[in-house]
Design a protein around this motif. Structure first.
Motif, short mmCIF file in Angstrom:
data_model
loop_
_atom_site.label_atom_id
_atom_site.label_comp_id
_atom_site.label_asym_id
_atom_site.label_seq_id
_atom_site.Cartn_x
_atom_site.Cartn_y
_atom_site.Cartn_z
N ILE A 249 0.79 -1.09 0.05
CA ILE A 249 0.22 0.03 -0.01
C ILE A 249 0.85 1.29 -0.08
O ILE A 249 1.78 1.20 0.69
N PRO A 250 0.53 2.20 -0.96
CA PRO A 250 1.12 3.58 -0.86
C PRO A 250 1.35 4.44 0.61
O PRO A 250 0.14 4.20 1.12
N CYS A 251 2.28 4.63 0.98
CA CYS A 251 2.36 5.54 2.39
C CYS A 251 3.24 6.60 2.44
O CYS A 251 3.88 7.09 1.36
N LYS A 252 3.17 7.50 3.43
CA LYS A 252 3.99 8.56 3.64
C LYS A 252 4.86 8.32 4.69
O LYS A 252 4.51 7.46 5.67
N LEU A 253 5.92 9.07 4.84
CA LEU A 253 6.88 8.94 6.11
C LEU A 253 6.49 10.16 7.01
O LEU A 253 6.44 11.19 6.52
N ASP A 254 6.20 9.93 8.31
CA ASP A 254 5.83 10.93 9.23
C ASP A 254 6.86 10.58 10.41
O ASP A 254 6.30 9.86 11.24
N LYS A 278 9.03 6.84 -4.39
CA LYS A 278 7.83 6.35 -3.88
C LYS A 278 8.05 5.65 -2.48
O LYS A 278 9.09 5.02 -2.43
N THR A 279 7.14 5.37 -1.44
CA THR A 279 7.31 4.69 -0.36
C THR A 279 6.00 3.90 -0.18
O THR A 279 5.05 4.40 -0.42
#
Ligand code: ADP
Ligand code: MG
Length: 297
Positions: A249-254, A278-279
């Motif tokens: 699943i595409p995700c973001k880094l937080d 892309k992460t």
């Protein structure tokens, strides 16, 4: 017995190559230790048979080398390499009896009648062929014939390596299970290097100590079944190993954690900032559980 090394091996069936997809194999580097049980796992068309045929000498690689115990044998013939190869579909002599089929590779190598008899009976016992030894091979079912093929491959004991190319395709499901365990047992008993090619992860993971996963002509990861399941190094491996496979699943880094659609997902170790455009996060559905919002499980 030999250690097998594949050194920067690439193969194309075309005379000219313009793109990656013109290559059946790309830059393969592998070491197969003497006596190991290996599987080559990947979907249909990823290059497994091409790789086996290069190791056995049926095919000459476009680039790279094959080494046995460090010696370059790329230009040796299949006979010189002394390998047993078992193909996907039965290769037997229909006009001979089961016994004669099993004895044939041994006779060819000058074994005495007494030794042949012992060996044929031992192999027949293992493959549950004893009762059919005097029958003509032509009358057998497809899986009966494939058992003879397996027997012919296994009969010669002094080979460098035994290679199986999807050998259980035509075998019925129950016998498949039996033969798979038998091959594993046999490996432990005779301690020869064995390479087992399959697109079926269950077959690969039960047979092999080390599994080589292939994807579009490349090796994407080599590892034990547990390593491949728990620490896939490629999204393809995450998705291909496991049933069902990993959800990617595409995700973001937080702040070192992953976030899907703004929802933080705690991870066991902080993710360092990467330069990738892309992460994605891989999630095994069997490990998902629900909790109250904001309260970790
Ligand atoms: P696998 O055994 O993993 O199914 P193969 O090694 O048979 O894969 O095939 C790898 C690729 O090479 C595929 O794209 C296939 O179409 C191609 N290929 C295989 N054999 C030949 C051949 N004799 N001539 C041309 N292309 C081939
Ligand atoms: Mg194949």
């Amino acid at each position: 017995m030999s250690k097998i090394t594949l050194n920067d091996l690439s193969h194309s069936y075309l005379d000219k190559q313009n793109s990656d997809s013109d290559w059946a194999l790309r830059n393969i580097n592998l070491d197969w230790q003497d006596g190991g049980a290996y599987a080559l796992l990947g979907p249909s068309g990823c290059g497994k048979t091409t790789l086996l045929n290069i190791v056995s000498g049926l095919l000459n690689p476009t680039k790279g080398k094959v080494l046995f115990d460090g010696k370059d044998i790329t230009s040796q013939t299949p006979v010189e390499r002394n390998i047993a190869q078992i193909f996907q579909f039965p290769v037997i002599y229909d006009t001979m009896t089961v016994y004669e089929n099993l004895a044939f590779p041994l006779k060819n190598r000058g074994m005495s009648d007494g030794e042949i008899d012992l060996r044929v009976k031992e192999i027949a016992e293992m493959l549950e062929l004893t009762k059919t030894l005097n029958n003509r091979a032509s009358g057998l079912t497809a899986d009966g014939k494939q058992k003879i093929s397996l027997g012919r491959g296994l009969a010669r004991s002094k080979v460098n390596v035994i290679m199986f190319d999807e050998p259980l395709t035509v075998i019925d499901p129950h016998l498949k299970w039996v033969l798979r365990s038998k091959l594993k047992e046999l490996h432990q008993k005779i301690n020869r290097t064995m390479i087992y090619v399959t697109h079926d992860q269950t077959e690969a993971l039960t047979f092999a100590d080390q599994v080589v996963v292939m994807h579009e002509g490349q090796v994407v990861q080599t590892g034990t079944p547990v390593e491949l399941f728990e620490k896939p190094k490629h999204t393809f491996v995450g998705h291909f190993i496991g049933s069902p496979g990993m959800n990617i699943i595409p995700c973001k880094l937080d702040n070192g954690n992953a976030a899907i659609d703004g929802v933080k997902v705690s991870v066991s170790s902080q993710i360092k900032k990467s330069n990738f455009s892309k992460t994605e996060i891989g999630i095994r559905p069997e490990f998902v559980s629900f909790s109250e919002e904001g309260i970790p499980v």
